[in-house]
Motif scaffolding. Structure first.
Motif, PDB file in Angstrom:
ATOM      1  N   GLY A  69      32.626  44.958  54.482  1.00  0.00           N
ATOM      2  CA  GLY A  69      33.213  44.194  53.551  1.00  0.00           C
ATOM      3  C   GLY A  69      34.470  45.149  52.886  1.00  0.00           C
ATOM      4  O   GLY A  69      34.938  46.197  53.507  1.00  0.00           O
ATOM      5  N   VAL A  96      44.621  49.753  40.435  1.00  0.00           N
ATOM      6  CA  VAL A  96      43.921  49.286  41.508  1.00  0.00           C
ATOM      7  C   VAL A  96      43.454  50.204  42.297  1.00  0.00           C
ATOM      8  O   VAL A  96      44.339  51.178  42.645  1.00  0.00           O
ATOM      9  CB  VAL A  96      44.515  48.405  42.208  1.00  0.00           C
ATOM     10  CG1 VAL A  96      43.784  47.731  43.479  1.00  0.00           C
ATOM     11  CG2 VAL A  96      45.017  47.038  41.370  1.00  0.00           C
ATOM     12  N   ARG A  97      42.139  50.611  42.538  1.00  0.00           N
ATOM     13  CA  ARG A  97      41.706  51.403  43.643  1.00  0.00           C
ATOM     14  C   ARG A  97      40.795  50.683  44.634  1.00  0.00           C
ATOM     15  O   ARG A  97      40.009  49.703  44.382  1.00  0.00           O
ATOM     16  CB  ARG A  97      40.919  52.409  42.934  1.00  0.00           C
ATOM     17  CG  ARG A  97      41.313  53.395  41.865  1.00  0.00           C
ATOM     18  CD  ARG A  97      42.323  54.357  42.242  1.00  0.00           C
ATOM     19  NE  ARG A  97      41.487  55.660  42.754  1.00  0.00           N
ATOM     20  CZ  ARG A  97      42.236  56.853  43.142  1.00  0.00           C
ATOM     21  NH1 ARG A  97      43.518  56.614  43.471  1.00  0.00           N
ATOM     22  NH2 ARG A  97      41.444  57.787  43.809  1.00  0.00           N
ATOM     23  N   GLN A  98      41.247  50.896  45.829  1.00  0.00           N
ATOM     24  CA  GLN A  98      40.480  50.292  46.961  1.00  0.00           C
ATOM     25  C   GLN A  98      39.804  51.191  47.409  1.00  0.00           C
ATOM     26  O   GLN A  98      39.781  52.566  47.639  1.00  0.00           O
ATOM     27  CB  GLN A  98      41.547  49.764  47.979  1.00  0.00           C
ATOM     28  CG  GLN A  98      41.011  49.018  49.028  1.00  0.00           C
ATOM     29  CD  GLN A  98      41.976  48.253  49.768  1.00  0.00           C
ATOM     30  OE1 GLN A  98      43.288  48.514  49.741  1.00  0.00           O
ATOM     31  NE2 GLN A  98      41.544  47.351  51.019  1.00  0.00           N
ATOM     32  N   GLY A  99      38.558  50.679  47.907  1.00  0.00           N
ATOM     33  CA  GLY A  99      37.608  51.450  48.549  1.00  0.00           C
ATOM     34  C   GLY A  99      36.864  50.814  49.821  1.00  0.00           C
ATOM     35  O   GLY A  99      37.421  49.804  50.132  1.00  0.00           O
ATOM     36  N   LYS A 100      35.624  51.231  50.334  1.00  0.00           N
ATOM     37  CA  LYS A 100      35.076  50.403  51.352  1.00  0.00           C
ATOM     38  C   LYS A 100      33.786  49.891  51.225  1.00  0.00           C
ATOM     39  O   LYS A 100      33.091  50.493  50.126  1.00  0.00           O
ATOM     40  CB  LYS A 100      35.074  51.452  52.470  1.00  0.00           C
ATOM     41  CG  LYS A 100      36.268  51.687  53.067  1.00  0.00           C
ATOM     42  CD  LYS A 100      36.107  52.598  54.690  1.00  0.00           C
ATOM     43  CE  LYS A 100      35.784  54.155  54.116  1.00  0.00           C
ATOM     44  NZ  LYS A 100      35.798  54.894  55.292  1.00  0.00           N
ATOM     45  N   TYR A 102      36.147  46.670  48.760  1.00  0.00           N
ATOM     46  CA  TYR A 102      35.812  46.967  47.777  1.00  0.00           C
ATOM     47  C   TYR A 102      37.074  47.378  47.146  1.00  0.00           C
ATOM     48  O   TYR A 102      38.065  48.179  47.383  1.00  0.00           O
ATOM     49  CB  TYR A 102      35.045  48.034  47.678  1.00  0.00           C
ATOM     50  CG  TYR A 102      34.511  48.429  46.538  1.00  0.00           C
ATOM     51  CD1 TYR A 102      33.438  47.641  45.676  1.00  0.00           C
ATOM     52  CD2 TYR A 102      34.916  49.739  45.973  1.00  0.00           C
ATOM     53  CE1 TYR A 102      33.029  48.376  44.293  1.00  0.00           C
ATOM     54  CE2 TYR A 102      34.424  50.252  44.676  1.00  0.00           C
ATOM     55  CZ  TYR A 102      33.581  49.578  43.854  1.00  0.00           C
ATOM     56  OH  TYR A 102      33.156  49.955  42.700  1.00  0.00           O
ATOM     57  N   PHE A 103      37.326  46.785  45.385  1.00  0.00           N
ATOM     58  CA  PHE A 103      38.608  47.049  44.712  1.00  0.00           C
ATOM     59  C   PHE A 103      37.775  47.372  43.479  1.00  0.00           C
ATOM     60  O   PHE A 103      37.024  46.679  42.838  1.00  0.00           O
ATOM     61  CB  PHE A 103      39.148  45.966  44.417  1.00  0.00           C
ATOM     62  CG  PHE A 103      40.185  45.426  45.998  1.00  0.00           C
ATOM     63  CD1 PHE A 103      41.061  45.997  46.195  1.00  0.00           C
ATOM     64  CD2 PHE A 103      39.562  44.447  46.731  1.00  0.00           C
ATOM     65  CE1 PHE A 103      41.904  45.508  47.424  1.00  0.00           C
ATOM     66  CE2 PHE A 103      39.992  44.162  47.712  1.00  0.00           C
ATOM     67  CZ  PHE A 103      41.236  44.801  48.181  1.00  0.00           C
ATOM     68  N   GLU A 104      38.556  48.364  42.805  1.00  0.00           N
ATOM     69  CA  GLU A 104      38.310  48.805  41.286  1.00  0.00           C
ATOM     70  C   GLU A 104      39.214  48.440  40.716  1.00  0.00           C
ATOM     71  O   GLU A 104      40.515  49.049  40.892  1.00  0.00           O
ATOM     72  CB  GLU A 104      37.598  50.041  41.168  1.00  0.00           C
ATOM     73  CG  GLU A 104      36.398  50.341  41.670  1.00  0.00           C
ATOM     74  CD  GLU A 104      35.855  51.787  41.293  1.00  0.00           C
ATOM     75  OE1 GLU A 104      34.676  52.215  41.536  1.00  0.00           O
ATOM     76  OE2 GLU A 104      36.737  52.570  40.731  1.00  0.00           O
ATOM     77  N   ILE A 105      39.447  47.517  39.668  1.00  0.00           N
ATOM     78  CA  ILE A 105      40.504  47.004  39.134  1.00  0.00           C
ATOM     79  C   ILE A 105      40.437  47.294  37.461  1.00  0.00           C
ATOM     80  O   ILE A 105      39.406  46.736  36.960  1.00  0.00           O
ATOM     81  CB  ILE A 105      40.968  45.676  39.298  1.00  0.00           C
ATOM     82  CG1 ILE A 105      41.481  45.415  40.774  1.00  0.00           C
ATOM     83  CG2 ILE A 105      41.794  44.825  38.500  1.00  0.00           C
ATOM     84  CD1 ILE A 105      41.630  43.848  41.172  1.00  0.00           C
ATOM     85  N   GLU A 106      41.431  47.629  36.783  1.00  0.00           N
ATOM     86  CA  GLU A 106      41.548  47.933  35.401  1.00  0.00           C
ATOM     87  C   GLU A 106      42.566  46.848  34.937  1.00  0.00           C
ATOM     88  O   GLU A 106      43.669  46.796  35.243  1.00  0.00           O
ATOM     89  CB  GLU A 106      42.034  49.373  35.081  1.00  0.00           C
ATOM     90  CG  GLU A 106      41.021  50.350  34.521  1.00  0.00           C
ATOM     91  CD  GLU A 106      41.536  51.576  34.255  1.00  0.00           C
ATOM     92  OE1 GLU A 106      41.719  52.231  35.299  1.00  0.00           O
ATOM     93  OE2 GLU A 106      41.792  51.893  33.165  1.00  0.00           O
ATOM     94  N   THR A 159      34.340  55.209  47.628  1.00  0.00           N
ATOM     95  CA  THR A 159      35.304  55.074  46.897  1.00  0.00           C
ATOM     96  C   THR A 159      36.253  56.438  47.089  1.00  0.00           C
ATOM     97  O   THR A 159      35.420  57.584  47.177  1.00  0.00           O
ATOM     98  CB  THR A 159      35.093  55.040  45.286  1.00  0.00           C
ATOM     99  OG1 THR A 159      34.245  55.976  45.075  1.00  0.00           O
ATOM    100  CG2 THR A 159      34.828  53.498  45.093  1.00  0.00           C
TER     101      THR A 159
END
Lengths: 79, 79
Positions: free
Chosen positions: B39, A36-40, B41-45, A8
Motif C-alpha cells: 500500500g 508531508v512525508r511519504q513512506g511505504k 503511507y503518508f504522514e501529514i502535518e 518511514t
C-alpha cells in the motif's frame, strides 16, 4: 496471523516524493498543510500461530528486504 | 496536528508489486509467508487546532489527490 508494516524515512533524510505531494496539495489550495512525508506500507500474512515467532519472521523480512535500515525506520503492528 | 494515512488496494484488486515482494521473500526461504499486499503511507502535518476540521482537510486530500477511490481505500489516524 496478519501484520501491518509501515516504513518511514528517518528524520533527517530528504523526501523528494513527499515534497512534490506537498507542493501539489498546496497548489490545490490546501493552505493549512505544513508537511508531508511519504513512506511505504505492507500487509503481510504469516502461517504461524505463535505471535512472538511470527513477529520475528516479519522483523527478519524488514531487515533483509523491505526496509533500508540506513535511511529508513519500520514499525510492525499485528492487525 | 499530525495524521498518518494508509492507502490500500481494495480486496479484489490485483497487486502485482505485492506479488513480486511475496515471491522474493519466499525465494529467500520465508516458507511461512502466505500473502503480501503493498500500500501507500503518508504522514501529514496540518496547521489546524480543531481535530474535526483537520480530519476533514486530510479526508479532502485523500479524496482529491492521494487515493484513487475506484481501486483504493484509505484510513486516517491521528498520531
Amino acid at each position: 496471523m496478519k501484520f501491518a508494516i509501515t516504513i518511514t524515512l528517518k528524520k533527517d533524510v530528504l523526501d523528494p516524493q513527499g515534497k512534490v505531494v506537498k507542493q501539489t496539495l498546496q497548489g490545490m489550495g490546501m493552505n493549512s498543510l505544513q508537511n508531508v512525508r511519504q513512506g511505504k506500507y505492507f500487509e503481510i500474512e504469516i502461517n504461524e500461530k505463535d505471535e512472538f515467532k511470527a513477529n520475528n519472521i516479519v522483523k527478519e523480512m524488514c531487515d533483509k528486504l523491505l526496509a533500508n535500515l540506513i535511511i529508513e525506520d519500520y514499525k510492525i503492528n499485528k492487525i
